[in-house]
Design an enzyme around this catalytic site. Structure first.
Site, PDB file in Angstrom:
ATOM      1  N   CYS A  75      -7.466 -26.185   9.660  1.00 16.29           N
ATOM      2  CA  CYS A  75      -6.479 -25.502  10.454  1.00 16.29           C
ATOM      3  C   CYS A  75      -6.139 -26.307  11.830  1.00 16.29           C
ATOM      4  CB  CYS A  75      -6.653 -24.122  10.471  1.00 16.29           C
ATOM      5  SG  CYS A  75      -8.037 -23.964  12.003  1.00 16.29           S
ATOM      6  N   HIS A 132      -7.074 -19.701  12.186  1.00 10.69           N
ATOM      7  CA  HIS A 132      -8.305 -20.445  11.757  1.00 10.69           C
ATOM      8  C   HIS A 132      -8.990 -19.545  10.953  1.00 10.69           C
ATOM      9  CE1 HIS A 132     -12.438 -21.875  11.698  1.00 10.69           C
ATOM     10  NE2 HIS A 132     -12.812 -20.689  12.112  1.00 10.69           N
ATOM     11  N   CYS A 147     -13.039 -27.520   9.050  1.00 10.34           N
ATOM     12  CA  CYS A 147     -11.828 -26.835   8.746  1.00 10.34           C
ATOM     13  C   CYS A 147     -10.547 -27.606   9.004  1.00 10.34           C
ATOM     14  CB  CYS A 147     -11.922 -25.644   9.762  1.00 10.34           C
ATOM     15  SG  CYS A 147     -10.512 -24.474   9.548  1.00 10.34           S
ATOM     16  N   ASP A 205       0.762  -1.142   0.114  1.00 12.77           N
ATOM     17  CA  ASP A 205      -0.182   0.050  -0.065  1.00 12.77           C
ATOM     18  C   ASP A 205       0.862   1.380   0.143  1.00 12.77           C
ATOM     19  OD1 ASP A 205      -1.791   1.889   0.307  1.00 12.77           O
ATOM     20  OD2 ASP A 205      -2.549   0.979   2.152  1.00 12.77           O
ATOM     21  N   CYS A 228      -8.962 -26.159  14.576  1.00 11.63           N
ATOM     22  CA  CYS A 228      -9.954 -26.986  14.346  1.00 11.63           C
ATOM     23  C   CYS A 228      -9.521 -28.408  14.606  1.00 11.63           C
ATOM     24  CB  CYS A 228     -10.512 -26.827  13.444  1.00 11.63           C
ATOM     25  SG  CYS A 228     -11.366 -24.975  13.129  1.00 11.63           S
ATOM     26  N   ASP A 255      -7.993  -7.204   0.383  1.00 19.78           N
ATOM     27  CA  ASP A 255      -7.241  -7.171   1.753  1.00 19.78           C
ATOM     28  C   ASP A 255      -7.991  -6.663   2.799  1.00 19.78           C
ATOM     29  OD1 ASP A 255      -5.935  -4.535   2.887  1.00 19.78           O
ATOM     30  OD2 ASP A 255      -6.602  -4.219   0.734  1.00 19.78           O
TER      31      ASP A 255
END
Length: 382
Positions: free
Chosen positions: A312, A341, A310, A94, A315, A272
């Site tokens: 991740c 997560h 999920c 940015d 989880c 984003d």
């Protein structure tokens, strides 16, 4: 305008939505894409390899923060931002315009640029389009953003017009400043930023001015600044058909999962937002049944994972009860697991959207998503 190291291919469309690939010398970016925010050279509470494991193809860094600390010159001395933070894939930076806008009592804007006081030590700094391009070149950014003024909301027509026209003059200077670093320009891309607040005429004039200058991609700026989802979608409804269709289109600072779904339906390719990481540090988890507060007492004896499907670690290896305990105890691990997560959820959402577009099934997917997301999380039966 495209560089030898930048190519955008649209692979499928469904209505206004499209899925494709941005090819760059540091790797491919699948679109629609969500970019985790690594403002100061790190995605908070995450290691770079863990961010990559969620499916992220690209990260966002920030010119304003990195120019102040550790400084762009120091990052360049250390081999560039990729080496410095151990991220080998593309990085978008940015330009710093949004952060400078937020310093309302500490900045002075002129045609040359913006003079502001550092929030770190109070020193006075001048940021111009040319300096923004130099900083992003020193960082070795892959996708460089033109320097602009992010028009605040609400803004009267005359204020928005003056702001947009200044941003267009700065866009031309950004293009010229970017071209000075020939070696950098050969492997990087430059995106222009459409401004104009909520006014159709101003948005159209901004798009036309940027197209005349020529950029590799085009961002929609000045949204997600307080106007609300309805107004944001209304701006996209009249803005997107006017924008160049063969280049990537990036909606800056967005957003909530339902914001992203609606923007993809309208033709946005890149996003984003700090929301998944910030929420992870404040106890909020995103699920297909909506966002949930892991501080809530209803989770204290819940043996289920946050989200059963999920992949991740939060989880696969831990219960809601344990994560609730970590968050209520102020343990760092709680923020780490929830951030992981949430980033996985966002990347899974983007993959689902890409699949839906490729199979001409976006309308049904979007409707099902909204129904389930608005229905809310189902409490455990104790």
């Amino acid at each position: 305008m495209t560089s030898n190291r930048f190519k955008f291919t649209i692979e499928a469309t469904d209505g206004e939505a499209r899925t494709g690939v941005i090819q760059m010398h540091r790797g491919e970016i699948r679109t629609p894409a969500f970019m985790p925010v690594g403002t100061a050279g790190t995605v908070k509470a995450m290691m770079p390899e863990n961010v990559r494991s969620t499916g992220a193809d690209i990260l966002l860094g920030n010119t304003y923060h990195l120019m102040l600390r550790p400084t762009a010159e120091r990052v360049a001395k250390m081999g560039g931002l990729h080496k410095f933070m151990n991220w080998e894939r593309p990085i978008l930076t940015d330009s710093g315009g949004f952060q400078v806008m937020s310093l309302t009592d500490l900045r002075k804007m002129t045609e040359e640029g913006v003079t502001f006081k550092s929030h770190l030590d109070g020193s006075r700094i001048l940021l111009t389009p040319e300096r923004s391009m130099e900083i992003q070149r020193l960082l070795d950014s892959d996708i460089v953003m033109a320097f602009d003024e992010c028009t605040p909301f609400p803004a009267e027509y005359d204020v928005a017009k003056e702001s947009m026209e200044l941003s267009m003059r700065w866009a031309k200077r950004s293009r010229e400043g970017f071209n000075i670093g020939e070696q950098h320009a050969d492997k990087s891309a430059l995106f222009g930023i459409v401004q104009g607040s909520t006014y159709k005429e101003l948005r159209f004039k901004s798009i036309d001015a940027l197209a005349e200058i020529g950029f590799d991609g085009y961002a929609v700026g000045g949204l997600a600044v307080g106007e609300g989802q309805k107004a944001m979608f209304e701006v996209l409804d009249f803005t997107m058909p006017r924008m160049i269709k063969t280049t990537p289109r990036y909606l800056m600072g967005v957003g909530k999962p339902d914001d992203i779904v609606g923007a993809v339906e309208r033709g946005i390719d890149m996003f984003d937002c700090v929301m998944p990481t910030r929420s992870g540090r404040t106890g909020q988890a995103f699920t297909w049944g909506g966002a949930i507060n892991m501080k809530n007492a209803r989770h204290k004896e819940d043996e289920r994972p946050i989200e059963s499907a999920c992949i991740c670690p939060a989880c696969k290896q831990y219960s809601r009860a344990y994560i609730h305990h970590l968050i209520r105890s102020g343990e760092i691990l709680g923020a780490m697991l929830l951030t992981w997560h949430n980033l996985q959820f966002y990347q899974d959402l983007m993959q689902n959207l890409r699949n839906a577009i490729a199979h001409q099934n976006l309308s049904k997917y979007a409707a099902d998503f909204r129904f389930n997301y608005n229905a809310g999380d189902i409490p455990a039966i104790l």
